[in-house]
Design an enzyme around this catalytic site. Structure first.
Site, PDB file in Angstrom:
ATOM      1  N   HIS A   1     -17.235  -3.890 -12.493  1.00  0.00           N
ATOM      2  CA  HIS A   1     -16.441  -2.937 -12.879  1.00  0.00           C
ATOM      3  C   HIS A   1     -15.643  -3.202 -14.135  1.00  0.00           C
ATOM      4  CE1 HIS A   1     -16.715  -0.889  -8.674  1.00  0.00           C
ATOM      5  NE2 HIS A   1     -17.139  -0.312  -9.419  1.00  0.00           N
TER       6      HIS A   1
ATOM      7  N   ARG B   1     -28.328   8.281  -9.869  1.00  0.00           N
ATOM      8  CA  ARG B   1     -28.623   7.389  -8.519  1.00  0.00           C
ATOM      9  C   ARG B   1     -28.023   7.653  -7.325  1.00  0.00           C
ATOM     10  NH1 ARG B   1     -28.323   3.541 -13.380  1.00  0.00           N
ATOM     11  NH2 ARG B   1     -30.407   2.238 -13.536  1.00  0.00           N
TER      12      ARG B   1
ATOM     13  N   ARG C   1     -32.303  11.418  -8.423  1.00  0.00           N
ATOM     14  CA  ARG C   1     -33.490  10.720  -8.004  1.00  0.00           C
ATOM     15  C   ARG C   1     -32.881  10.459  -6.519  1.00  0.00           C
ATOM     16  NH1 ARG C   1     -33.756   4.471  -9.566  1.00  0.00           N
ATOM     17  NH2 ARG C   1     -31.989   4.319  -8.806  1.00  0.00           N
TER      18      ARG C   1
ATOM     19  N   GLU D   1     -42.210   3.127 -12.476  1.00  0.00           N
ATOM     20  CA  GLU D   1     -41.665   1.928 -12.442  1.00  0.00           C
ATOM     21  C   GLU D   1     -42.435   0.747 -11.720  1.00  0.00           C
ATOM     22  OE1 GLU D   1     -37.670   2.053 -10.702  1.00  0.00           O
ATOM     23  OE2 GLU D   1     -38.260   3.448  -8.947  1.00  0.00           O
TER      24      GLU D   1
ATOM     25  N   ASN E   1     -36.427  -0.771 -16.120  1.00  0.00           N
ATOM     26  CA  ASN E   1     -35.884  -1.953 -15.482  1.00  0.00           C
ATOM     27  C   ASN E   1     -36.884  -2.438 -14.413  1.00  0.00           C
ATOM     28  OD1 ASN E   1     -33.858  -1.049 -16.862  1.00  0.00           O
ATOM     29  ND2 ASN E   1     -32.634  -0.234 -15.257  1.00  0.00           N
TER      30      ASN E   1
ATOM     31  N   ARG F   1     -35.482  -9.075 -11.522  1.00  0.00           N
ATOM     32  CA  ARG F   1     -34.546  -8.418 -12.646  1.00  0.00           C
ATOM     33  C   ARG F   1     -33.294  -9.151 -12.351  1.00  0.00           C
ATOM     34  NH1 ARG F   1     -34.152  -2.143 -11.194  1.00  0.00           N
ATOM     35  NH2 ARG F   1     -32.163  -2.188 -11.976  1.00  0.00           N
TER      36      ARG F   1
ATOM     37  N   CYS G   1     -35.293   6.457 -18.181  1.00  0.00           N
ATOM     38  CA  CYS G   1     -34.270   6.215 -17.665  1.00  0.00           C
ATOM     39  C   CYS G   1     -33.779   4.671 -17.344  1.00  0.00           C
ATOM     40  CB  CYS G   1     -34.072   7.169 -16.480  1.00  0.00           C
ATOM     41  SG  CYS G   1     -34.960   6.612 -15.047  1.00  0.00           S
TER      42      CYS G   1
HETATM   43  C1  PEP Z   1     -35.187   1.395 -13.525  1.00  0.00           C
HETATM   44  O1  PEP Z   1     -35.915   0.588 -12.632  1.00  0.00           O
HETATM   45  O2  PEP Z   1     -35.425   1.366 -14.713  1.00  0.00           O
HETATM   46  C2  PEP Z   1     -34.277   2.568 -12.963  1.00  0.00           C
HETATM   47  C3  PEP Z   1     -33.815   3.197 -13.820  1.00  0.00           C
HETATM   48  O3  PEP Z   1     -33.892   2.362 -11.852  1.00  0.00           O
HETATM   49  P1  PEP Z   1     -32.899   1.340 -10.961  1.00  0.00           P
HETATM   50  O4  PEP Z   1     -32.157   0.503 -12.421  1.00  0.00           O
HETATM   51  O5  PEP Z   1     -31.666   2.125 -10.225  1.00  0.00           O
HETATM   52  O6  PEP Z   1     -33.761   0.549 -10.112  1.00  0.00           O
HETATM   53 MG    MG Z   2     -35.601   1.201 -10.317  1.00  0.00          MG
END
Ligand code: PEP
Ligand code: MG
Length: 557
Positions: free
Chosen positions: A183, A286, A323, A412, A435, A446, A481
């Site tokens: 935050h 999200r 989403r 993804e 991501n 990640r 995204c």
């Molecule tokens: C991603 O995986 O790139 C994505 C946008 O979704 P999240 O980061 O919420 O997993």
């Molecule tokens: Mg994702």
């Protein structure tokens, strides 16, 4: 002069003496016990007082911080916490130890959950320290009073500390701990205070030491010499000039090619703030963030209200993407727990969880359809973690049956990228989640900071998977995204590969618009070709930078 390095999370350059935020006093050694009911009442009263003060701060805070402060106040009033305090008192603890023990358990649960929830532990510890101070009749810990410019230096900062800071006096924030989604990072960027987090070497710095920081590159200078500060400021000035030249409305390339620049949000209140920062719509809501800190699923009506608010923020015809629930792995849901798994990131998460808990996805799709009817808008609705054409068809059929007109999926998982012509066949659009695509193509968790080299979306393998996705997509609109979309240089590569919609943290939109406006589609294609051909992420980035306009260099830190 010494140079420290952290993670730049809020752009800008600041220079001022350090002011240390003292750590909270720990657990007292003397903790006299009274009778159980009196002790429980004292602990509960201290928690309520902290919650009331947080609510009061919310009234004075920057509008973007109100939700965070109220959510923190809710943590202090959590009935589960009071129950756990009672258990500790019954086991023989004094009130301070009972309070501490109850918070320890709560923090351990969030830490085990990882990801977004683990970063809430700082907020929770801050509530604990404040309650402990109230319980002992001590002043609440936090930022000391000051009336001249400072750079705040702390182990970590909680929303209660960050939300009410005055950007005219606080010229920067540096924390030893914290992460990019803490935050502190989010609020500092919203309030406009340059910030660097995860800078462990700042721990030795004393109050009064002259500091300068750059919130783009993550550099902190201790006792900086004048020439270096001048260079930092000059660079920040050039960056500002490039940003000032960015289009404020629709984003286009220099040849007029239209690229949508959209924002990623986690809550309806973020939508108007994103619009103010130049977002043309929302590329990723999200929605699981509406569900995360709850013990039970939000009702359909609650969801309709939330979704309608976001839809109404933007003009009819804007792209606003919801989403569906992406729960599991780093975002576990209390009420949709399918049991422990050895490898949660490879387990029943995202759409896979929705296929088991069809009640949750059906309620959500019905809420989205009703929000569409109520607002007269046409939401884009996409599913996360789709790996096969069968899954894609499953989702498309269910979404259309619920009344959703524009249906998509996230790409993804590498299988979806490689087979995009089949996987995208049942849907209207796709958004690439770089991501997770990076995590899964490089087989690198990640959340593992140590694997940062593998986890960059500049990995040529990831870029090639994005290329494959675009090549198989036909005339469907392909967006990105993940974090990659907010990098002003990588955005050029993405556009060169065929991406026409970029969605990012709202604070990054202006820099991306500025970069797009300096390049034609032909230039973007050449930049993309050079990046795909490079053998390493570093060489891909360098090859792209060599071909890009010189101004991009100041935008990327
Ligand atoms: C991603 O995986 O790139 C994505 C946008 O979704 P999240 O980061 O919420 O997993
Ligand atoms: Mg994702």
């Amino acid at each position: 002069m010494r140079t420290l390095t952290g993670l730049g999370v809020s752009a800008g350059v600041g220079q001022a003496p350090a002011l240390l935020v003292a750590p909270a006093p720990g657990l007292p050694s003397r903790d006299p016990k009274g009778d159980l009911d009196t002790d429980l009442e004292a602990v509960t009263a201290s928690l309520n007082k902290v919650a009331d003060r947080l609510d009061a701060r919310a009234l004075e805070a920057d509008p973007s911080a109100i939700d965070v402060l109220m959510a923190t106040a809710m943590m202090a009033r959590d009935p589960g916490l009071a129950g756990s305090v009672r258990t500790h008192l019954e086991a023989g603890d004094g009130p301070a130890h009972a309070l501490w023990g109850a918070f320890d358990e709560f923090c351990a649960q969030l830490t085990a959950a990882g990801g977004y929830l683990a970063e809430r532990v700082t907020d929770l510890r801050n509530v604990r320290d404040r309650a402990l101070a109230v319980l002992q009749g001590l002043p609440e810990p936090g930022v000391p009073a000051f009336d001249s410019p400072v750079i705040l230096v702390a182990e970590d900062l909680a929303p209660a500390d960050t939300a009410t800071l005055d950007p005219t006096l606080v010229r920067g924030l540096v924390t030893a701990a914290g992460g990019p989604t803490s935050h502190t990072a989010i609020l500092a960027a919203q309030i406009g205070i340059p910030a660097v987090v995860r800078c462990p070497d700042v721990r030795g710095v004393e109050s009064g030491t002259p500091l300068a920081l750059d919130g783009v590159s993550g550099t902190v200078l201790v006792e900086p010499d004048e020439a270096t500060v001048a260079k930092l400021a000059e660079r920040a000035g050039r960056r500002q000039q490039v940003l000032d030249a960015a289009p404020t409305g629709e984003a286009t390339l220099s040849d007029g090619t239209r690229i949508l620049t959209l924002a990623n949000i986690g809550n309806p209140a973020d939508a108007p703030a994103a619009k103010k920062k130049g977002a043309e719509g929302i590329g990723l809501f999200r929605t699981e963030f509406l569900f995360l800190e709850r013990q039970d699923a939000p009702t359909k009506e609650e969801q309709v209200d939330a979704y309608a608010k976001v839809l109404e923020t933007f003009e009819a015809g804007s792209k606003v993407v919801f989403r569906t629930l992406d729960a599991g792995a780093d975002k576990p849901l209390a009420f949709a727990d399918l049991g422990p798994e050895e490898n949660p990131a490879l387990g029943r998460r995202g759409l896979r969880l929705s296929q088991v808990r069809t009640d949750l996805i059906d309620t959500q799709l019905a809420a989205l359809a009703e929000a569409a009817t109520r607002t007269g808008r046409d939401p884009y609705v996409m599913a996360p973690m789709v790996a096969t054409p069968v899954e894609s068809a499953w989702f498309a059929e269910r979404a259309r049956a619920a009344g959703i007109r524009t249906v998509g999926i996230m790409v993804e998982v590498p299988s979806a990228a490689l087979r995009s012509s089949q996987v995208l066949a049942p849907v209207d659009f796709a958004s690439i989640g770089t991501n997770d695509l990076t995590q899964y193509s490089m087989a690198a968790d990640r959340l593992q900071g140590e694997l940062a080299e593998l986890l960059t979306p500049w990995q040529p393998a990831v870029i090639q998977l994005i290329e494959a996705t675009c090549q198989g997509a036909g005339d469907r609109l392909i967006g990105v995204c993940g974090e990659a979309a907010g990098d002003p240089l990588l955005a050029l590569v993405l556009v060169g590969l065929g991406v026409r919609s970029l969605s990012m943290a709202a604070g990054k939109i202006t820099a991306v618009k500025a970069s797009l406006a300096l390049h034609s589609l032909e230039q973007c294609r050449a930049i993309a070709r050079a990046a795909v051909a490079a053998p390493t992420p570093e060489e891909a980035r360098k090859a792209a930078l060599d071909l890009a306009d010189d101004a991009v260099e100041v935008l990327i830190g």
